[in-house]
Design a protein around this motif. Sequence first.
Motif: not given
Length: 983
Positions: A547-569
């Motif tokens: 549950q916490l993993f899914q929440d943090r993944l969504r937050r990381a993707m939102l931040t990366a989308g704003r900053e035009e960055a990438e997220v590795g999984l």
Amino acid sequence: AGAPARARERLDEYLKDGSYWALLVFDLQGRVLAGRNADGEDLTGRDLAARDYVRAILTGGESYTSPEILTAREDGQIHALAQSRALRDPKGRLLGGVAVLTYWNRFTEAFIDPLRFASRGHALMFDARGRVIAHATDRALLFRDVNNENVTRRALVIRTGEMTAPWRGEDRYYALAEDQRTGWIVCMSASVAELAKAAAGQRDFLLILGGLTVLVLVATISLLVGTLVVRPIKDMKAFTSAVARGDFSATLQPGSCCELRNLAENLQHMVAELKNRLGFAQGVLSGFALPCAVVDRDNRLTFLNHRLLAAFGKSGSPIDHLGEVSGQFLYGDPAHPTLLLLALTEERIVTGEVRYQLAQGEKVFNVTATPIRDLDSNLLGALAVWFDMTEVRAQEETIARQKDQLSQSEERYRTLFMNTGAATILVAADTRIQLANPEFLNLVGLGPRDLVVGRSWTEFFHPDDLPRMREYHSLRRKTPGLAPRGYESRILTRRGEVREVHLTVATIPGTELSMGSILDITAQKANERQLERHAFYDALTGLANRQLFQDRLRRAMLTAGREEAEVGLLLLDLDEFKHVNDSLGHSAGDLILREAAARFASVLRNSDTLARLGGDEFAVILEDMEGIDALMRVAKDLLAALRPPFLVEGSEIYLGVSVGIAVYPLDAEDAERLVQCADLAMYRAKEQGKNTFGLYKKDLNDQAVRRLTLESELRQALAEERFSVLYQPKVEIEGNRVAGMEALVRWRDHDGTLRPPSAFIPFAESSGLIVPIDLFVLEQACRQAVAWKAAGHLGLTLSVNLSAQHFRRLDLPKRVLEILDRTGLDPGSLELEITETALLKNFQAAQTMMEDLRSHGVRFALDDFGAGYSSMSYLMALPLQAVKMDKTFVDRIVEENGRGRALARAILSMAEGLGLPVVAEGVETEAQLAFLRAEGCRFVQGYLFAPPLTAQDFEALLLRGTLNPTPLVQDAGQEPEPPVLPA
């Protein structure tokens, strides 16, 4: 902020009246808080603690009149009477005082100069030491010490009474009276010869009048000078003017302004008019501004003025009460003792405050009664003057009642405050605690005898919370709406415990105080954390759960989308873990899972998220990625973490892990799809033989395989030292002299062919292998430079490139100095070339390490100058000795539009502004060389003179001396052969 200016304006308004020389307010140390004098001088800040009128207040006095007449200005032209009064707060605590310096000449002009006794008589006044402080006719005597004169010595002995004494060859009569407050002696002086010529009746009248005038004058001076809180007499001017015209029915009502100067002028006119009238003395007393009365030796009224009738609420005329005993008039009882009777019986001046019960209510007067004597000192009667203090005392009683009510209110508040049941403190604007209840003492671990009041509340809260709390404290007093009423913080107890608390803070209206109610929520927060741990963390490993993993993944993707960055999984699945559970049991499996979680965490950053999704499946979220290489490095670190065996029940268990990698937004743009991609990549890794990693995109996976192969080959080449160092000369344009050389690396294959830098340097940079390669090149080049110096080639500077990777390691200075020590190269002969990119990424670290090496003599050059984005202020802060113009600018010098030449000139100008020589890189044509020579460039480097050469070829070049430019023609993609050197 405007208070001092407003104070100066108010003081200037008072000084405009012309009666005052100076006005000032002083504090408890005697230092002036606000003050001005009539010359416009600002007296603020002066230390007056030694002055008697200041010292009297600071030692407990309420008011004070200085008996010393001050010399107010250095030129001696101005003298002043100093008076002071205490200033207190509503609780009666002394705050300081106020002082008034009145022009002494204005006072004497009003009360001494106008008075005349017979035709050649006059008034004068001595101070307690015998100095003449006022004289109506002889100004030369003012402030002179004449106590050796016979008249002065006798006056200082008699003080109150009559005497005849010679003065400058003439016998004169003196009527004397002493002011009890100041010790001043007021005199009416007349010529004895003139008095002798007067008729007997007129002489007696003049003598009685002189004595009465002195007594009235002393009483008036005592009231107006000795008392600071005096009822104003606004309409005195109109009253005395009416009396001077003969209108004896005029009355005088209290006003709001004391106009002494106007009073003096009107008294002078009045005396002049009344000299021609009968009842001169009665007229003076009738027109006197204060209620007064005269009794004979039998205590019966012989005179009273209308003021006295009005003050006591009696109707009719003063004549109606003549002959009454003073007690009958004042109390309705002839036997009642009065101050007039006391002055008669004790034959002395009597002063006291008396309360009278009158028809209009109780009234309070300050009464002064003075005996009246004839020329032979026989008692004739007594004179009394009443000063109404009713309103003053009523105000004081009102203030006392209010203080008592306030004290009672404060006591009720204190009782309520101390018994709220919750920890509570009252704090001032300076953060000091004014009040603390027992619950607060208990919360912070203090006893009832421990001192808390006066200490700052910041002493009791966690240091990490203080910046935020101080901001709230300040906002609450400046802009209350911006400060939160309630918030959470932490308290540090005396036992070192940390207690979590909730504060509710409110300011007390009209004050700078605020009250904080503190609730201990430590247990509540612990329960919340326990519930959160159960909800969001894996019970076995302590890692984030699904549950916490899914929440943090969504937050990381939102931040990366704003900053035009990438997220590795990265999804991880332990290989063959099922066999461990089946053979050793679930307890052994749980032990392995906990240790595997710890190993994975040890190779990750604190900012990375490691989660257990269930069973033997883990996940890693990587933010702030630096390309696919970073993901691959993490994957390899995770694989390496499981290589050591697990020790379970005495057995060694070897497990592998399969890792699947997916990247946002390259592989998916939503969290669920990204997990699916990583899952597919993980199963592809298992199909490839397990204990490896796979990327979701096939081309990325192929690229990863190629990069792994390249890494393996590079490591083998390092181990076998299959890297060659070539040297390209750095030529000084004037004279074509070889000034130094740049060391350049080539990778030599097994078949002897050389791979160019572009084939391996970028990967070496991203993989971190550039660090050992650079150090290998540095050591080889240093050894070669030492050999050339030994062969007689002196004055050469060796340039070696350093990657940005070095500045991520703090051991760079140590490594470089060790190489210099091993090879024997002089540090001053070594120049390290760094790029602007390396500086910008790690500026502070780079600056520190560069300064360390520079202190040992190592030189630095900025490579590719102009191609980056560094600030001039950054470059000026670095210990640089040269800059290298990037080849792209050299290539553009021959552009027809002239822009390339303008850019090159700008770079040369900037370098000149920094005081640094320029080395132009990649010079290949005569036109480029000619332009650079014309623009003042000192050094060049490029194929026009020589390509990178082997050590043997470079030594041959040195033996031949100077270099001449030789334009080259070469096929694209081929490294040119060295030019034929001149014989």
